[in-house]
Design an enzyme around this catalytic site. Structure first.
Site, PDB file in Angstrom:
ATOM      1  N   LYS A 126       0.826  -1.211   0.000  1.00 17.83           N
ATOM      2  CA  LYS A 126       0.000   0.000   0.000  1.00 17.83           C
ATOM      3  C   LYS A 126       0.862   1.264   0.000  1.00 17.83           C
ATOM      4  O   LYS A 126       0.603   2.195  -0.764  1.00 17.83           O
ATOM      5  CB  LYS A 126      -0.943  -0.021   1.213  1.00 17.83           C
ATOM      6  N   THR A 127       1.876   1.297   0.851  1.00 14.35           N
ATOM      7  CA  THR A 127       2.772   2.461   0.878  1.00 14.35           C
ATOM      8  C   THR A 127       3.535   2.591  -0.431  1.00 14.35           C
ATOM      9  O   THR A 127       3.716   3.694  -0.958  1.00 14.35           O
ATOM     10  CB  THR A 127       3.755   2.343   2.054  1.00 14.35           C
TER      11      THR A 127
ATOM     12  N   ASP B 177      -1.191   6.959   6.110  1.00 15.92           N
ATOM     13  CA  ASP B 177      -1.079   5.557   6.484  1.00 15.92           C
ATOM     14  C   ASP B 177      -1.987   5.301   7.694  1.00 15.92           C
ATOM     15  O   ASP B 177      -2.129   6.158   8.564  1.00 15.92           O
ATOM     16  CB  ASP B 177       0.370   5.226   6.844  1.00 15.92           C
TER      17      ASP B 177
ATOM     18  N   THR C 124      -5.493  -1.084   7.009  1.00 21.28           N
ATOM     19  CA  THR C 124      -5.604  -2.527   7.176  1.00 21.28           C
ATOM     20  C   THR C 124      -6.966  -2.914   7.723  1.00 21.28           C
ATOM     21  O   THR C 124      -7.263  -4.100   7.831  1.00 21.28           O
ATOM     22  CB  THR C 124      -4.512  -3.033   8.147  1.00 21.28           C
TER      23      THR C 124
ATOM     24  N   ARG D 201       6.695  -8.087   1.843  1.00 22.21           N
ATOM     25  CA  ARG D 201       7.547  -7.614   2.932  1.00 22.21           C
ATOM     26  C   ARG D 201       8.199  -8.790   3.644  1.00 22.21           C
ATOM     27  O   ARG D 201       9.387  -8.749   3.977  1.00 22.21           O
ATOM     28  CB  ARG D 201       6.717  -6.800   3.923  1.00 22.21           C
TER      29      ARG D 201
END
Length: 374
Positions: free
Chosen positions: A90-91, A135, A184, A243
């Protein structure tokens, strides 16, 4: 830096962080030299363009259409909301939005915006076309949310001066900008805020083939020699999360440099992942602790989330957001209205036999996917 991101970057947050907690991510990117901190390397491995973003084909194509249309109109695109589990990009996509639009990006987070004044400070410093990335946007305070509604829709904010009956609202016009929100927990976003996003994309877990592509690219950027079968093994144990995949790759690289030849091979992958408690299907210490407690201590359930969290010595949010999504997705746990239940696959993975009378998870009426219970 080029689009291939051939050199590592370092994020110097302190140099450009504002008093309101936001910072200009464009100004923060500087050369890293030999620094090899995990956060630095993770930032360096992010793709810079949408064409380089692997996986998530539907979201990638939809977002690409929105950005291309905005470029042709010469106007900022609609606000973008990205949802999904942690670590899926997402980032990275927020950074890509700014790069594709060739605009600066300002980064902040929901927890950092606790007062309407904090948000007003951020908004008043934006330039035309700038991308504002929130975020964990669902954790923003209610007064700030209400101010953001107006800013996103009308590009203005009302600054309250004074208190009580003498208070006055001074309208402050804002230049057109684009909000990119990441969350999230999309269900925690209030409907008025969610409805102001023109594009909503949900990121799902990645296929192993996409993770192998990511790992091959990361190995090249890290200048690590690797074998395809080793990358495939790492991808298979990465829980469908880029990640996690990149983190495991760095740990296998460390093992290979200390105990091996420096090359990431299959044997190095097996040994390193065993050392770091990552089993054959990607379960880590916390995952196995949750399954073990559910099966050995509570007979397979049902057991409440808070009880389960206490039994493994973790916070409820940690179990629910870190361990459970993957366990549910893999079919080891069912979330039922009465609590968590272990499936036959969980007993089999732990080499245990269910005790007599253990409850077998059954789908609710009209529900065919047991992993979606709860």
């Amino acid at each position: 830096m080029n689009d291939g991101f051939s050199s590592e970057i370092r994020v110097a947050e302190d140099d450009h962080r504002s008093g309101d907690g936001s910072y200009d991510a464009t100004a923060r990117i500087v050369d890293a030299g030999s620094t090899d901190d995990d956060g630095v390397v993770e930032a360096a491995l992010r793709p810079r363009r949408l064409a380089d973003f692997p996986g998530q084909p539907k979201v990638r194509d939809q977002l690409g259409l929105v950005l291309e249309a905005a470029r042709r109109r010469g106007a900022p695109p609609d606000h973008v909301l990205l949802s999904g589990p942690p670590g899926l990009g997402k980032t990275t996509l927020a950074m890509i939005v700014a790069a594709e639009l060739e605009q600066p990006i300002r980064v902040t987070s929901g927890p950092a915006i606790q007062h309407a004044g904090d948000l007003a400070s951020v908004l008043s410093s934006l330039t035309e076309g700038e991308v504002l990335f929130f975020d964990e946007i669902h954790r923003m305070s209610r007064p700030a949310e209400e101010m953001l509604y107006l800013a996103m829709e009308d590009f203005r904010v009302d600054v309250i001066v004074g208190k009580g009956p003498g208070a006055t609202a001074i309208p402050l016009e804002l230049p057109p900008f684009t909000v990119v929100g990441a969350t999230t927990r999309a269900g925690l976003l209030p409907a008025p805020l969610r409805d102001r996003f023109g594009f909503t994309g949900h990121l799902d877990f990645y296929e192993d083939a996409d993770l192998e592509t990511i790992l091959a690219r990361s190995a090249g950027l890290l200048e690590v020699e690797s074998d395809p079968d080793a990358l495939a093994e790492i991808a298979r144990r990465s829980r469908g999360t880029p990640r996690v995949a990149n983190r495991l790759l760095r740990r296998v690289r460390d093992w290979a440099q200390v105990h091996g030849t420096g090359r990431v091979g299959l044997d190095a992958a097996h040994r390193a992942l065993a050392l770091f408690d990552v089993d054959d299907i990607g379960l880590d210490r916390l995952d196995r602790a949750v399954l073990d407690a559910l099966c050995r201590r509570f007979g397979g359930g049902p057991v409440g989330l808070s009880t389960l969290a206490v039994s493994v010595g973790e916070e409820t949010d940690t179990v629910e957001t870190v361990a459970e999504p993957y366990l549910v997705r893999q079919g080891y746990i069912v979330r039922s209205p009465r609590g968590r239940l272990a499936t036959p696959a969980a007993w089999q993975h732990l080499d245990l036999s269910p005790p007599a009378g253990a409850q077998t998870p059954l789908p609710l009426s009209g529900e065919t996917d047991a992993g979606r219970l709860g």
